[in-house]
Scaffold this active site. Sequence first.
Site, PDB file in Angstrom:
ATOM      1  N   GLN A 177      43.957  48.079  80.012  1.00 43.42           N
ATOM      2  CA  GLN A 177      43.100  46.984  79.801  1.00 43.42           C
ATOM      3  C   GLN A 177      41.998  47.029  81.503  1.00 43.42           C
ATOM      4  O   GLN A 177      40.277  46.589  81.936  1.00 43.42           O
ATOM      5  CB  GLN A 177      42.881  45.263  79.794  1.00 43.42           C
ATOM      6  CG  GLN A 177      43.650  45.539  78.369  1.00 43.42           C
ATOM      7  CD  GLN A 177      42.467  45.048  77.394  1.00 43.42           C
ATOM      8  OE1 GLN A 177      41.478  44.136  77.889  1.00 43.42           O
ATOM      9  NE2 GLN A 177      42.824  45.033  75.959  1.00 43.42           N
ATOM     10  N   HIS A 199      39.163  53.179  73.477  1.00 46.58           N
ATOM     11  CA  HIS A 199      38.666  52.365  72.385  1.00 46.58           C
ATOM     12  C   HIS A 199      38.210  51.101  73.250  1.00 46.58           C
ATOM     13  O   HIS A 199      37.846  50.308  72.792  1.00 46.58           O
ATOM     14  CB  HIS A 199      39.193  52.019  71.433  1.00 46.58           C
ATOM     15  CG  HIS A 199      40.425  51.447  70.940  1.00 46.58           C
ATOM     16  ND1 HIS A 199      40.449  50.180  70.461  1.00 46.58           N
ATOM     17  CD2 HIS A 199      41.806  51.528  71.444  1.00 46.58           C
ATOM     18  CE1 HIS A 199      41.545  49.982  70.493  1.00 46.58           C
ATOM     19  NE2 HIS A 199      42.530  50.748  70.786  1.00 46.58           N
ATOM     20  N   THR A 235      48.014  69.637  67.212  1.00 42.79           N
ATOM     21  CA  THR A 235      46.966  69.765  67.340  1.00 42.79           C
ATOM     22  C   THR A 235      45.971  69.297  68.149  1.00 42.79           C
ATOM     23  O   THR A 235      46.017  67.652  67.898  1.00 42.79           O
ATOM     24  CB  THR A 235      46.244  70.455  66.356  1.00 42.79           C
ATOM     25  OG1 THR A 235      46.631  71.449  65.242  1.00 42.79           O
ATOM     26  CG2 THR A 235      44.746  71.226  66.656  1.00 42.79           C
ATOM     27  N   CYS A 323      47.069  42.768  67.758  1.00 43.37           N
ATOM     28  CA  CYS A 323      47.513  43.497  67.271  1.00 43.37           C
ATOM     29  C   CYS A 323      48.490  42.450  66.867  1.00 43.37           C
ATOM     30  O   CYS A 323      49.342  42.846  65.830  1.00 43.37           O
ATOM     31  CB  CYS A 323      48.639  44.042  67.888  1.00 43.37           C
ATOM     32  SG  CYS A 323      47.972  44.834  69.659  1.00 43.37           S
TER      33      CYS A 323
HETATM   34  N1  PLP Z   1      48.387  48.185  76.070  1.00 38.97           N
HETATM   35  C1  PLP Z   1      47.516  47.312  76.491  1.00 38.97           C
HETATM   36  C2  PLP Z   1      47.710  46.279  77.464  1.00 38.97           C
HETATM   37  C3  PLP Z   1      46.523  46.638  74.460  1.00 38.97           C
HETATM   38  O1  PLP Z   1      45.836  45.839  75.598  1.00 38.97           O
HETATM   39  C4  PLP Z   1      46.848  47.503  73.637  1.00 38.97           C
HETATM   40  C5  PLP Z   1      45.904  47.130  73.155  1.00 38.97           C
HETATM   41  O2  PLP Z   1      45.064  46.119  72.758  1.00 38.97           O
HETATM   42  C6  PLP Z   1      47.193  48.654  73.866  1.00 38.97           C
HETATM   43  C7  PLP Z   1      48.622  48.784  75.284  1.00 38.97           C
HETATM   44  C8  PLP Z   1      47.556  49.718  73.144  1.00 38.97           C
HETATM   45  O3  PLP Z   1      46.589  51.060  73.023  1.00 38.97           O
HETATM   46  P1  PLP Z   1      46.078  51.392  71.707  1.00 38.97           P
HETATM   47  O4  PLP Z   1      45.774  50.186  70.879  1.00 38.97           O
HETATM   48  O5  PLP Z   1      45.257  52.650  72.237  1.00 38.97           O
HETATM   49  O6  PLP Z   1      47.302  51.854  70.704  1.00 38.97           O
END
Ligand code: PLP
Length: 387
Positions: A177, A199, A235, A323
Amino acid sequence: MVYLDHAATTPARPEVIEAMLPYFSERFGNPSSLYALAREAKGAVEEVRGKVAAAIGATPAEIYFTSGGTEADNWAIKGVAAANRKKGDHIVTSSIEHHAVLHSCGALEKQGYRVTYLPVDEFGRVEPERVAEAITEKTILVSVMAANNEVGTIQPIAAIAKIAHDRGVPFHTDAVQAIGAVPIDVNTMGLDLLSLSAHKFGGPKGIGALYVRKGARIGTFMDGGGQERGRRAGTENVPGIVGLGRAIELATADIEGHNRRLAAMRDRLIQGILDTIPASRLNGHPTERLANNVNVAFRYIEGESILLMLDALGIAASTGSACTSASLEPSHVLTSCGLPPEHAHGSLRLTFGDVNTEADVDYVLSVLPGVIERLRKMSPLTPDRYE
Ligand code: PLP
């Protein structure tokens, strides 16, 4: 639609997509092959390694491409644990890390490692002295995130890294972040490992990187064809890597200007909410917070119902991290900050990005008080009088 969920993901910038496109078609070569088309792809990958390194003050040989933030976190934690098993079995982290870190630590606990999950204060900050108290002779890694994805609290990672180093322990930070929001220099901040994900700052999904300081002991993550100097085979995602490179260049070009613009919208929205909606409070740190993050708790109601009503009004927001949006558990971050579960349940996260304007703030402020009032009228938890 008013998109206010940039902590979950950001739209890829047009310049990023434009840079990626040729690598799906005319420049489709496999970087490991031995002809001009392959060398072109290999050259592009190595150019981006340099760009990512430059963005965080590292050298290109210290950058390894991964499938994103989750993989980088898994690799950092499990890889350091495996490589240092003879030295020790103890890891120090915080209770408000992303699940990519927490669940990696949980997996290690099942293998016999010990993990200390440091508490945070009411604003979500880890106190560096707590890190010092937690480190033992057997500690092999300290991992504390640079900025929290839910409440936006920025951690004193340079101070924490110094404490770890004084005791001879390597320091990892999840900077997923923080890239593009907090200036990062791995040398002045004393970072040994750092995770990032494209992303979250205008790049494509499914590509990220792990920075590993030269000489840091870490195991191989993926066995196979020997890519990424034999440490992370597979790859290369060449279009993704090219997108990551363009995105990190753009995101780190003017962090201060970017933050100034977003913080103005953030502060007006926070003030507007607290001024017009009774029984609301700001979650996270009042000043040490990401410029794009608003996280507010509304008593007596459920965050999920706020989201549904906002969605119907064309506003995309979040309660915690995307998530865990399928889970009914209150956010581990908010409860770690000391919020009782019933307050944590009524929290709303709004995160700004490049696409937002002041008109978006006006729109949210024009509809949100009505949404909260309607939900409170329906909620059996709402008392007759509150403030
Ligand atoms: N770490 C933090 C602080 C995040 O906010 C996120 C995504 O929400 C991740 C790790 C995971 O990243 P990714 O979505 O690229 O797997």
